[in-house]
Design a protein around this motif. Structure first.
Motif, short mmCIF file in Angstrom:
data_model
loop_
_atom_site.label_atom_id
_atom_site.label_comp_id
_atom_site.label_asym_id
_atom_site.label_seq_id
_atom_site.Cartn_x
_atom_site.Cartn_y
_atom_site.Cartn_z
N UNK A 1 22.24 -70.42 -37.29
CA UNK A 1 22.79 -71.73 -38.04
C UNK A 1 21.67 -72.32 -38.93
N UNK A 2 20.50 -71.94 -38.68
CA UNK A 2 19.35 -72.66 -39.41
C UNK A 2 18.78 -71.63 -40.51
N UNK A 3 18.79 -70.47 -39.94
CA UNK A 3 18.38 -69.44 -40.93
C UNK A 3 19.31 -68.16 -40.63
N UNK A 4 20.48 -68.17 -41.71
CA UNK A 4 21.45 -66.98 -41.56
C UNK A 4 21.04 -65.73 -41.66
N UNK A 5 19.70 -65.68 -42.66
CA UNK A 5 19.27 -64.43 -42.90
C UNK A 5 18.21 -63.75 -41.83
N UNK A 6 18.00 -64.25 -40.84
CA UNK A 6 17.15 -63.93 -39.99
C UNK A 6 17.34 -62.50 -39.35
N UNK A 7 16.62 -61.56 -39.56
CA UNK A 7 16.93 -60.28 -39.10
C UNK A 7 16.77 -60.08 -37.42
N UNK A 8 17.59 -59.57 -36.95
CA UNK A 8 17.46 -59.39 -35.34
C UNK A 8 17.66 -57.94 -34.99
N UNK A 9 16.67 -57.67 -33.98
CA UNK A 9 16.78 -56.54 -33.41
C UNK A 9 16.97 -56.65 -32.04
N UNK A 10 17.95 -55.90 -31.26
CA UNK A 10 18.32 -56.26 -29.80
C UNK A 10 17.82 -54.99 -29.05
N UNK A 11 17.24 -55.43 -27.73
CA UNK A 11 16.80 -54.35 -26.95
C UNK A 11 17.39 -54.66 -25.54
N UNK A 12 17.49 -53.45 -24.88
CA UNK A 12 18.23 -53.64 -23.62
C UNK A 12 18.18 -52.46 -22.72
N UNK A 13 18.09 -52.45 -21.34
CA UNK A 13 18.19 -51.31 -20.42
C UNK A 13 19.55 -50.64 -20.39
N UNK A 14 20.54 -51.40 -20.77
CA UNK A 14 21.73 -50.76 -20.97
C UNK A 14 22.07 -49.93 -22.13
N UNK A 15 23.02 -49.09 -22.13
CA UNK A 15 23.22 -48.23 -23.19
C UNK A 15 23.87 -48.93 -24.21
N UNK A 16 23.86 -48.51 -25.38
CA UNK A 16 24.42 -49.13 -26.47
C UNK A 16 26.01 -48.95 -26.44
N UNK A 17 26.35 -47.76 -25.91
CA UNK A 17 27.63 -47.65 -25.85
C UNK A 17 28.42 -48.47 -24.52
N UNK A 18 27.53 -48.69 -23.45
CA UNK A 18 28.21 -49.59 -22.60
C UNK A 18 28.25 -51.10 -23.13
N UNK A 19 27.25 -51.45 -23.73
CA UNK A 19 27.29 -52.73 -24.31
C UNK A 19 28.44 -52.98 -25.37
N UNK A 20 28.69 -52.00 -26.16
CA UNK A 20 29.84 -52.16 -27.04
C UNK A 20 31.13 -52.07 -26.31
N UNK A 21 31.28 -51.21 -25.25
CA UNK A 21 32.65 -51.43 -24.45
C UNK A 21 32.94 -52.73 -23.94
#
Length: 643
Positions: A586-606
């Motif tokens: 909301x303050x910086x719309x162009x801020x790049x974001x890298x997510x990290x997690x112990x869950x798999x990307x497929x599970x998080x997408x589901x």
């Protein structure tokens, strides 16, 4: 005279009481004959008595007096003769009392008797028709109706029994009903007959009987005693109904309920496994990266580095196991990609060597040439593991288990392919064992859902059905060959990917990751030890690092400092990573974001926590992986204006 009078009374009184004085003419005529005889005998007696009393002096006068008495007697005799003629004419006219022992019935009475006979005959005809209808129903009904003596000798056998059990009436009449049971149910049948003989009116139970060809049939049996008017049991009636279909339906319903419960348990297990894997991957990330730090700091100590290398290998194995756990519990999250079957074979072999048991001789035969299929790697492993576990269970005393991969040419005419496949070249997985084997009737059903030969509680009947579903969904087929006491071979055919798999371009791992050039990275991670690892990696990579233990702390830091990138855990207490990124955008719309997690990307997408096109790195990661992913995220984001 008295006798004739008594006979007259004996005839007139019952006829009069019956109201037949006018209608029963023959009876009336008979009574008149006896009456006239009585009167005639009376007149003759009076005349004889008067003759005896008169003396000889009055003989002349007596003769005159006799003449006076003769004419009434003559008249009465004439009347009697007339009655007799009338009686005999009635006999001849009616045609009765002419045969020996015949009983006379007048025409009106005969008419009434005929009507009564007609009604009785009609009733008998109706009863006979009802009996015929009932006999037809009993003969045509699908239920088996069996009559027996109290001692258990078959005396009746309807068509339903013949159709249900396969025996004709001639084959079973006079036999014992134990011919329909195996040795386990003979005692039950004997006990039931004994209870019926001792007064129980009826029993109903479900059991299993044997047909003539030896096949079992589930039946519901109703036993009823047959008693005579004195209450003595003179027979037994048994009605048996085929409930095989109902039993199978009930079993299928039970299996569906069990499958639902199992799905619920698997869902709970998946959530538990996901949470455990998340925390475990955080720990592995800490161990892996601190191990890498130690390896860098001990370049002059090769013995220490060798030990640390073993630690790093153990971390990698633990990482693979965690990913496999997530693969098996992620439900319908299928990630199709090009899979090398030789690599899958090696991974499954590594897993089985630790779990299959020392009594099993495990061998793998990889293909001489690369075999690539387009499938989910977790599902390929699931196929091999399910078949291997079944093979292990078929060899309780030990044996050999062979996993093999090769290519096969099919001409489209192969037998026992489920489902059939067109001609072509396919990748083939073979799982062979030297176990107990299966008879042909089991082979034909072994892929059916809920079908299992294992004891209750030891198998759900879903393992091979799952394998069949995965294979058919991938466009493949299964062939099963088995011999009892020899062994079983499962052949899995999958479409072969002939084109070379696309390998995404990547920077050579021998080159160093791009430098951070002083970019400021805001790190949001709730695991303090992992925060320290990440900060050290990024600092060594040329980044300026701001660390926060949760979302609100990250928001406060972003208000105080300029941030070029956000590196955040997906799931944190108080505020999730996506929510943190949303507030920062909301303050910086162009801020790049890298997510990290112990869950798999497929599970998080589901679970719709993350979109599929976001930048994501899966824990545990190495320093090299994190630096490269962070540089890629920065390079693919809109660049801010120079400060």
């Amino acid at each position: 005279m008295a006798a004739y009078g008594a006979i007259t009374v004996a005839i007139v009184v019952p006829v009069a009481r019956a109201g037949q004085l006018r209608t029963n003419k023959l009876a009336t005529a008979t009574a008149l004959i006896f009456f006239s005889c009585a009167v005639g005998h009376g007149l003759h007696a009076v005349m004889a008595y008067r003759t005896i009393l008169e003396n000889a002096a009055l003989q002349q006068m007596h003769q005159m007096s006799s003449l006076t008495w003769m004419w009434p007697s003559a008249v009465w005799d004439l009347f009697t003769a007339t009655v007799g003629v009338y009686y005999w004419s009635l006999r001849r006219g009616y045609g009765v009392l002419l045969g020996k022992g015949a009983i006379y019935v007048d025409p009106w009475g005969q008419h009434r008797l005929d009507e009564a006979d007609a009604r009785e005959q009609a009733a008998r005809d109706v009863a006979e028709a009802q009996r015929a209808t009932l006999a037809t129903v009993v003969e045509r009904i699908d239920d088996a109706i069996v009559g027996m003596t109290p001692e258990g000798v078959i005396t009746a056998w309807n068509g339903g029994a013949e159709r249900l059990f396969g025996y004709t009436a001639a084959e079973v009449l006079g036999q014992s009903p134990t011919m329909l049971t195996d040795y386990t149910n003979t005692g039950q049948q004997t006990d039931v007959l004994a209870r019926i003989r001792h007064g129980e009116p009826g029993l109903q139970y479900e059991t299993q009987r044997l047909r003539k060809d030896g096949t079992p049939v589930d039946v519901s049996v109703s036993i009823t005693s047959i008693k005579d008017p004195a209450g003595t049991v003179i027979g037994v009636s048994a009605v048996a109904r085929d409930i095989t279909a109902a039993t199978e339906a009930a079993e299928q319903q039970r299996a569906i309920i069990e499958r639902t419960h199992q799905a619920q348990r698997m869902e709970s297990l998946g959530k538990l496994a996901g949470g455990v894997a998340h925390d475990f991957n955080n720990i592995l990330a800490i161990i892996a990266n601190y191990t890498d730090f130690a390896i860098e700091e001990t370049a002059d100590k090769p013995d220490v580095q060798a030990d640390l290398t073993h630690v790093r290998s153990a971390v990698q194995r633990a990482t693979n196991l965690t990913r496999q756990l997530l693969t098996f519990t992620r439900g319908d999250t299928v990630q199709l990609q090009d899979v090398d079957l030789n690599a899958s074979l090696a991974e499954v072999q590594a897993m089985l060597q630790r779990t299959i048991g020392e009594h099993i001789d495990l061998m793998t035969v990889p293909s001489r040439h690369p075999l690539t299929v387009h499938a989910d790697p977790g599902q390929i492993q699931q196929i091999l593991l399910n078949l291997a576990i079944n093979a292990r269970d078929a060899m309780p005393e030990g044996g050999a288990l062979v996993l093999e991969a090769n290519a096969a040419n099919l001409d489209g005419e192969e037998l026992n392919m489920q489902p059939p496949l067109p001609a072509g070249t396919y990748a083939r997985l073979l799982v062979s064992d030297t176990g107990q084997g299966m008879p042909p009737d089991v082979v034909t059903r072994v892929l059916e859902p809920f079908y299992t030969t294992k004891a209750r509680g030891q198998g759900t009947g879903l393992g091979l059905a799952t394998v069949y579903g995965i294979v058919t969904e991938a466009g493949g087929s299964i062939n099963i060959y088995s011999e009892v006491r020899v062994g079983t071979t499962f052949r899995i055919y999958l479409p072969l990917v002939t084109a070379a798999p696309e390998v995404p371009a990547a920077s050579p791992t021998t080159t160093a990751p791009p430098p951070g050039d002083g970019l400021t990275v805001l790190v949001a991670e709730d695991e303090p030890a992992l925060v320290r690892v990440i900060a050290r990696i990024l600092t060594n990579g040329g980044y300026h690092v701001l660390t926060a233990g949760n979302g609100p702390q990250a928001l406060a830091l972003a208000q105080q400092h300029h941030c070029d990138l956000l590196l955040t855990d997906v799931i944190m207490p108080e505020m999730s990573g996506p929510r943190l990124a949303e507030l920062l955008h909301t303050r910086n719309p162009d801020l790049p974001v890298l997510y990290m997690s112990g869950y798999s990307n497929g599970l998080l997408g589901t679970t719709h926590i993350l979109d599929e096109d976001i930048a994501f790195i899966e824990k545990p990661f190495t320093a090299d992986d994190l630096l490269r992913k962070l540089a890629t995220t920065w390079n693919h984001s809109p660049q801010p204006a120079p400060r």
